[in-house]
Write a protein that holds these residues in place. Structure first.
Motif, PDB file in Angstrom:
ATOM      1  N   CYS A 207       0.673  83.387  71.770  1.00  0.00           N
ATOM      2  CA  CYS A 207      -0.665  83.199  72.324  1.00  0.00           C
ATOM      3  C   CYS A 207      -0.670  83.012  73.838  1.00  0.00           C
ATOM      4  O   CYS A 207      -1.708  83.192  74.475  1.00  0.00           O
ATOM      5  CB  CYS A 207      -1.366  82.024  71.643  1.00  0.00           C
ATOM      6  SG  CYS A 207      -0.545  80.429  71.853  1.00  0.00           S
ATOM      7  N   CYS A 208       0.478  82.651  74.434  1.00  0.00           N
ATOM      8  CA  CYS A 208       0.488  82.414  75.877  1.00  0.00           C
ATOM      9  C   CYS A 208       1.918  82.372  76.401  1.00  0.00           C
ATOM     10  O   CYS A 208       2.880  82.366  75.627  1.00  0.00           O
ATOM     11  CB  CYS A 208      -0.224  81.101  76.209  1.00  0.00           C
ATOM     12  SG  CYS A 208       0.639  79.648  75.566  1.00  0.00           S
ATOM     13  N   LYS A 209       2.061  82.320  77.726  1.00  0.00           N
ATOM     14  CA  LYS A 209       3.388  82.301  78.336  1.00  0.00           C
ATOM     15  C   LYS A 209       4.173  81.047  77.975  1.00  0.00           C
ATOM     16  O   LYS A 209       5.398  81.082  77.871  1.00  0.00           O
ATOM     17  CB  LYS A 209       3.273  82.410  79.857  1.00  0.00           C
ATOM     18  CG  LYS A 209       2.842  83.782  80.339  1.00  0.00           C
ATOM     19  CD  LYS A 209       3.110  83.972  81.818  1.00  0.00           C
ATOM     20  CE  LYS A 209       2.355  82.971  82.657  1.00  0.00           C
ATOM     21  NZ  LYS A 209       2.572  83.220  84.113  1.00  0.00           N
ATOM     22  N   GLY A 210       3.473  79.938  77.794  1.00  0.00           N
ATOM     23  CA  GLY A 210       4.164  78.717  77.398  1.00  0.00           C
ATOM     24  C   GLY A 210       4.875  78.879  76.071  1.00  0.00           C
ATOM     25  O   GLY A 210       5.963  78.341  75.861  1.00  0.00           O
ATOM     26  N   CYS A 211       4.267  79.648  75.173  1.00  0.00           N
ATOM     27  CA  CYS A 211       4.884  79.877  73.868  1.00  0.00           C
ATOM     28  C   CYS A 211       6.085  80.814  73.976  1.00  0.00           C
ATOM     29  O   CYS A 211       6.994  80.742  73.149  1.00  0.00           O
ATOM     30  CB  CYS A 211       3.858  80.443  72.892  1.00  0.00           C
ATOM     31  SG  CYS A 211       2.646  79.211  72.350  1.00  0.00           S
ATOM     32  N   VAL A 212       6.084  81.691  74.966  1.00  0.00           N
ATOM     33  CA  VAL A 212       7.264  82.525  75.195  1.00  0.00           C
ATOM     34  C   VAL A 212       8.458  81.637  75.519  1.00  0.00           C
ATOM     35  O   VAL A 212       9.556  81.815  74.981  1.00  0.00           O
ATOM     36  CB  VAL A 212       7.017  83.543  76.328  1.00  0.00           C
ATOM     37  CG1 VAL A 212       8.303  84.299  76.654  1.00  0.00           C
ATOM     38  CG2 VAL A 212       5.913  84.520  75.954  1.00  0.00           C
ATOM     39  N   ARG A 213       8.244  80.649  76.385  1.00  0.00           N
ATOM     40  CA  ARG A 213       9.331  79.725  76.739  1.00  0.00           C
ATOM     41  C   ARG A 213       9.797  78.937  75.522  1.00  0.00           C
ATOM     42  O   ARG A 213      11.001  78.754  75.303  1.00  0.00           O
ATOM     43  CB  ARG A 213       8.871  78.775  77.850  1.00  0.00           C
ATOM     44  CG  ARG A 213       8.595  79.450  79.180  1.00  0.00           C
ATOM     45  CD  ARG A 213       8.431  78.424  80.289  1.00  0.00           C
ATOM     46  NE  ARG A 213       7.287  77.540  80.064  1.00  0.00           N
ATOM     47  CZ  ARG A 213       6.057  77.798  80.488  1.00  0.00           C
ATOM     48  NH1 ARG A 213       5.807  78.913  81.162  1.00  0.00           N
ATOM     49  NH2 ARG A 213       5.070  76.940  80.263  1.00  0.00           N
TER      50      ARG A 213
END
Length: 327
Positions: A207-213
């Motif tokens: 859902c977002c870049k934070g979740c990629v991390r």
């Protein structure tokens, strides 16, 4: 004869050809002597079934099911001979050895299943066998050796192109409508807000870049959850009734089908012995599975209209405020 002398004689003996005969309609092998030197299948790591055998160096090797015999035949001569010698010494590999071998042999990431070269765009196989390389931990296939250097000269650019194609290819198979990390929806008011993140040739929607991390911090955890979602979503409508490798072998004809998840596809086999054959050339067999799914996906409207997002764009509305443990 002393054990050391016996081993030396075996090592000096010219390798005998494998004596093969059809068995149980599955191409399994049987030899003249059915007293196996081993108790555990060298491939399946299960007790032998007492019906499936091959001959090697005059010794009978047993297997847990038809299919494992063929996988054993694909081993090199030294490996087969070493297994026979170990079994005769009563020192055949046990469960711990099997687990260790699995850890060593397990492929890293998913195979490259695009049917074209990422540099030339040529169909793989049109110039001979594809060149298979592992680059930055990912499998990539090329039409010829000349394309490898061009790819490696700018991996950032070319992996971005590959990732876009992989996302498009795997989108119809993707099982979740929510972020695999947070569980939040990937669409708001009918608008797709998901990020397509490709991890070692596997599409993962977040859902977002934070979740990629967060995903990259523990990919095994989230890939396990994704695998479970794939099985749950695809098992009911799985379009094949026969083994992904042996088209004439009915699923269930040899017990519960074996199954794996590859590039967001459920793949089923008549037995575990077929899995090594699949893994040796997954692109060859996945084509049949994709073709079988196509009418199902067309009926579901999954083949068109799915947007392709890069994995590095800004957070979308509605998902910028959940907690990722950032400082």
């Amino acid at each position: 004869m002393k054990p050391a002398t016996l081993i030396a004689c075996l090592c000096l003996t010219a390798p005998a050809s494998l004596s093969m005969a059809q068995h149980a309609g599955h191409g399994a092998a049987t030899g003249q002597n059915t007293e196996a030197v081993n108790a555990m299948c060298p491939v399946g790591k299960e007790p032998i079934d007492g019906k499936t055998f091959v001959q090697h160096d005059g010794k009978t090797i047993g297997f847990c099911c038809p299919g494992c015999d063929k996988a054993f035949m694909n081993w090199d001569e030294d490996r087969r001979t070493n297994f026979v010698l170990a079994s005769m010494r009563g020192d055949e590999p046990g469960a711990a050895d099997a687990h260790a071998a699995h850890e060593v042999d397990e492929p890293k990431g998913d195979p490259y299943l695009l049917d074209t070269c990422p540099i030339s765009g040529q169909k793989l196989g049109s110039m001979g066998d594809p060149i298979v390389k592992t680059i930055e931990g990912r499998e990539v296939r090329f039409c010829c050796g000349g394309c490898v250097g061009r790819f490696e000269a700018d991996t950032t650019k070319h992996f971005a192109e590959v990732d876009k194609a992989i996302a498009k290819q795997q989108m119809p198979f993707y099982p979740l409508e929510t972020c695999v990390v947070t569980g939040e929806p990937l669409a708001i008011d009918g608008e797709d807000i998901g990020i397509n993140h490709v991890y070692k040739n596997r599409l993962v929607r977040l859902c977002c870049k934070g979740c990629v991390r967060d995903f990259e911090a523990d990919p095994a955890k989230y890939l396990k959850a994704l695998d479970e979602a794939v099985v749950k979503a695809q098992l009911k409508d799985y379009p094949l009734t026969t083994c992904a490798v042996l088209e004439n072998s009915k699923l269930g004809s040899m017990g519960e089908p074996a199954e794996i998840v590859v590039a967001n596809r459920l793949v089923q086999f008549c037995c575990a012995g077929c899995q090594p054959t699949f893994e040796a050339d997954p692109a060859k067999f996945i084509t049949r599975i994709d073709a079988a799914w196509k009418p199902v996906h067309e009926a579901q409207g999954k083949l068109h209209g799915s947007p392709i997002h890069e994995g590095d764009h800004d957070d979308h509305r509605g998902h910028g405020d959940h907690d990722h443990g950032d400082d």
